[in-house]
Design an enzyme around this catalytic site. Structure first.
Site, mmCIF file in Angstrom:
data_model
loop_
_atom_site.group_PDB
_atom_site.id
_atom_site.type_symbol
_atom_site.label_atom_id
_atom_site.label_comp_id
_atom_site.label_asym_id
_atom_site.label_seq_id
_atom_site.Cartn_x
_atom_site.Cartn_y
_atom_site.Cartn_z
ATOM 1 N N LYS A 17 0.917 -1.026 0.019
ATOM 2 C CA LYS A 17 -0.023 -0.067 -0.197
ATOM 3 C C LYS A 17 0.902 1.379 -0.010
ATOM 4 O O LYS A 17 1.814 1.481 0.910
ATOM 5 C CB LYS A 17 -0.858 -0.047 1.313
ATOM 6 C CG LYS A 17 -2.271 0.532 1.129
ATOM 7 C CD LYS A 17 -2.955 0.175 2.411
ATOM 8 C CE LYS A 17 -4.509 0.833 2.393
ATOM 9 N NZ LYS A 17 -4.902 0.865 3.958
HETATM 10 O O1 G3P Z 1 -7.789 1.520 5.558
HETATM 11 C C1 G3P Z 1 -8.147 2.869 5.492
HETATM 12 C C2 G3P Z 1 -9.460 3.261 5.949
HETATM 13 O O2 G3P Z 1 -10.580 2.264 5.615
HETATM 14 C C3 G3P Z 1 -9.551 3.982 6.965
HETATM 15 O O3 G3P Z 1 -10.843 4.257 7.523
HETATM 16 O O4 G3P Z 1 -12.350 5.109 9.252
HETATM 17 O O5 G3P Z 1 -9.876 5.474 9.417
HETATM 18 O O6 G3P Z 1 -11.236 6.789 7.731
HETATM 19 P P1 G3P Z 1 -11.136 5.326 8.612
#
Ligand code: G3P
Length: 218
Positions: free
Chosen positions: A83
């Site tokens: 990633k």
């Molecule tokens: O892995 C990346 C992503 O899904 C992050 O989610 O909830 O931290 O914005 P969030």
């Protein structure tokens, strides 16, 4: 639509993998920090549980650093997806790593133009962060719809749309309706997808009636 789970919690992943509904896993530096483990150990453990792509994120921000870290992460298991962030350096690394045969997930995507660049750089996955756009008053699902239209306009773009920053069951449904190839969902949200009060009520009524028959199927 494929379901990935967005966590580095190996116990949760093992639990969900048993359902047979899990197609992959995404992690990020915040999730690795939350797990309390060392990234190489955590990713190795996850890859032993899940056959599908497992995203492991680089911490370097320069091309050479991302290449070095990417190779270390990819060596952990065949299903590691490297990633990288959506920056010029990240796109360069994406191009170079995919040319070497690695899967690459370009993360932190907040615009359709960024997604177009990632696809041109050969990304395996693009991760538009729907929830974080909603957080600032934008429409995260609109971004996923835009990317779908753009990717479908060109035969040469094979990047999969990985809807990320998914926070609710409604997000999951909207991502599927927008044509996302994958949604990466936190375990708690994934578990909520089966829930409906009428399912619970209906099941209770069926079981009560069944009990009255005194029958047994086996
Ligand atoms: O892995 C990346 C992503 O899904 C992050 O989610 O909830 O931290 O914005 P969030």
């Amino acid at each position: 639509m494929k379901f990935f789970v967005d966590t580095a919690d190996v116990a949760e992943i093992r639990d969900l993998a048993e359902t047979g509904l899990l197609d992959g896993v995404t992690t990020n530096p915040s999730l690795i920090a939350k797990s309390g483990g060392a990234i190489r150990d955590v990713i190795a453990e996850i890859c032993a549980v899940v056959d599908g792509p497992v995203s492991a994120e680089v911490a370097a921000t320069d091309f050479d650093g991302m290449m070095k870290e990417g190779e270390v992460l990819a060596a952990i298991a065949d299903n590691v997806t490297i990633k990288v962030p959506l920056t010029w350096e990240g796109l360069r690394a994406c191009r170079a790593l995919t040319r070497k045969g690695h899967m690459v997930n370009v993360t932190l995507c907040f615009s359709a133009n960024q997604a177009l660049l990632a696809a041109k750089a050969g990304a395996t996955f693009i991760s538009p962060f729907a929830g974080r756009l909603d957080d600032i008053g934008s429409d995260g699902m609109e971004l996923i719809r835009e990317i779908r239209v753009i990717y479908d306009n060109y035969d040469g773009l094979s990047t999969e749309i990985l809807a990320a920053s998914i926070r609710t069951p409604l997000h999951v449904k909207q991502a599927a309706m927008a044509g996302a190839d994958v949604a990466t969902v936190p375990p708690a949200v994934l578990k909520k997808l089966t829930q409906h009060p009428l399912t619970d009520k209906g099941l209770a009524a069926f079981l009560a009636d069944w009990e009255k028959t005194g029958q047994s199927i086996v």
